[in-house]
Enzyme design. Structure first.
Site, PDB file in Angstrom:
ATOM      1  N   LEU A 110       0.712  -1.057   0.088  1.00  0.00           N
ATOM      2  CA  LEU A 110       0.070  -0.011  -0.278  1.00  0.00           C
ATOM      3  C   LEU A 110       0.900   1.114  -0.023  1.00  0.00           C
ATOM      4  O   LEU A 110       2.119   1.063   0.889  1.00  0.00           O
ATOM      5  CB  LEU A 110      -1.031   0.423   0.573  1.00  0.00           C
ATOM      6  CG  LEU A 110      -1.670  -1.131   1.658  1.00  0.00           C
ATOM      7  CD1 LEU A 110      -3.010  -1.617   2.625  1.00  0.00           C
ATOM      8  CD2 LEU A 110      -2.254  -1.770  -0.113  1.00  0.00           C
ATOM      9  N   GLY A 155       0.991  -5.186   0.916  1.00  0.00           N
ATOM     10  CA  GLY A 155       0.154  -5.446   0.456  1.00  0.00           C
ATOM     11  C   GLY A 155       0.618  -6.105  -1.192  1.00  0.00           C
ATOM     12  O   GLY A 155      -0.142  -6.589  -2.474  1.00  0.00           O
ATOM     13  N   ASN A 179       3.474  -7.123   7.249  1.00  0.00           N
ATOM     14  CA  ASN A 179       4.295  -7.581   8.730  1.00  0.00           C
ATOM     15  C   ASN A 179       3.746  -5.889   8.205  1.00  0.00           C
ATOM     16  O   ASN A 179       4.614  -5.091   9.021  1.00  0.00           O
ATOM     17  CB  ASN A 179       6.020  -7.195   7.737  1.00  0.00           C
ATOM     18  CG  ASN A 179       5.773  -5.927   5.950  1.00  0.00           C
ATOM     19  OD1 ASN A 179       5.089  -5.861   5.488  1.00  0.00           O
ATOM     20  ND2 ASN A 179       7.109  -5.846   6.612  1.00  0.00           N
TER      21      ASN A 179
END
Length: 304
Positions: A110, A155, A179
């Protein structure tokens, strides 16, 4: 002479909010008579997604191209959904290899700049786009094989997990995992369930709590990836795997995929608005914003 195929997309697809973004750049052409969209399938895409179809083989290679690290910006998320829909509406395409056009990175996940220093309306729009991509990938009727040719944290890992099969480059510097906890962020339940559905509950619990990023050998051992091969063989291996999966009758494979994955999808669909609200509330906290700002500053210093 180059082969050219035609993709037909229902006009109703253009009415969806996310489908209005970058139509021109993606090469969508409205026929004079209306009723559909025709696109040359020799090679199409946009600034951030490149699609290389092979209609004769029934496959396409879709490459993320958002340098330097293929961060999942709002624009990239939207273009991925549009490109995937175009392929799903082309009856000559039955399978897709999803890979990266950026050296050494599959996707860094992301885009933190979309989640830091913005307003709630932007956070809402961004999270809906993340949900939309996951929904489209996770229940796609196409065979999806991830050719992981670089690092794939957070992501990026999620995108790989939505695929039916994962081939990863054998390089210990290329790690994969969800993570989020390392950034002080909690992975949403549908991230968690996607991982649990892939590697099991106990392995997922450990990986999620510790924010583990696994090198290829360990990712293979726990089942996060299905095969590890030399980097120069990742895409060719993915295409070979695609052919094996495409040997199964589509209707039987698609129904089985839906049966296995539908409960997870339905859970998000039932709680979609609440999931957006939870994300916006969480990401808007002062403590989370400060944490993200500090992390972004560290990244800037590293680049400097």
């Amino acid at each position: 002479m180059a082969l050219t195929a035609v993709i037909r997309v229902p006009s109703r697809a253009l009415l969806r909010p996310w489908a209005r973004l970058r139509d021109a750049a993606l090469g969508w052409i409205e026929p004079a008579g209306g009723g559909g969209v025709e696109v040359s399938a020799q090679r199409f895409g946009s600034q951030k997604v490149v699609v290389e179809p092979d209609p004769a083989a029934g496959v396409a290679v879709m490459k993320l191209k958002n340098p330097p690290v293929n961060s999942l910006s709002l624009e990239l998320l939207t273009e991925l959904v549009i490109s995937l829909e175009k392929l799903e509406n082309d009856k000559t395409i039955r399978g897709v290899v999803l890979t990266s056009d950026c050296p050494g990175i599959f996707s860094a996940g992301l885009d933190l700049t979309e989640m830091c220093g913005r307003n709630p309306a932007h956070y809402t729009e961004y999270w809906k786009a993340v949900q939309e991509l996951w929904l489209r990938l996770y229940l796609s009727n196409l065979v999806l094989v991830a050719a992981i040719n670089g690092a794939s944290p957070a992501g990026g890992c999620l995108i790989a997990l939505t695929c039916d099969y994962r081939v990863m480059a054998d390089n210990p510097k290329y790690c994969i995992g969800l993570n989020e906890t390392l950034l002080g962020i909690v992975a949403p339940f549908w991230f968690k369930e996607t991982l649990v559905n892939t590697i099991g509950h106990r392995a997922s619990e450990r990986a999620l709590q510790l924010g583990l990023l696994l090198p290829p050998a360990e990712a293979l051992q726990v089942g996060m990836v299905d095969r590890v091969v030399p980097k120069d063989q990742v895409q060719s291996t993915a295409l070979s795997v695609l052919a094996q999966w495409m040997a199964i009758p589509d209707h039987a494979r698609q129904l089985t995929k839906n049966m296995m994955r539908r409960p997870t999808v339905d859970r998000l669909l039932k709680q979609r608005d609440a999931d957006v609200q939870n994300f916006v509330s969480f990401i808007s906290r002062d403590s989370i914003q400060k944490s993200l700002q500090m992390y972004l500053e560290k990244l800037k210093q590293k680049k400097g």
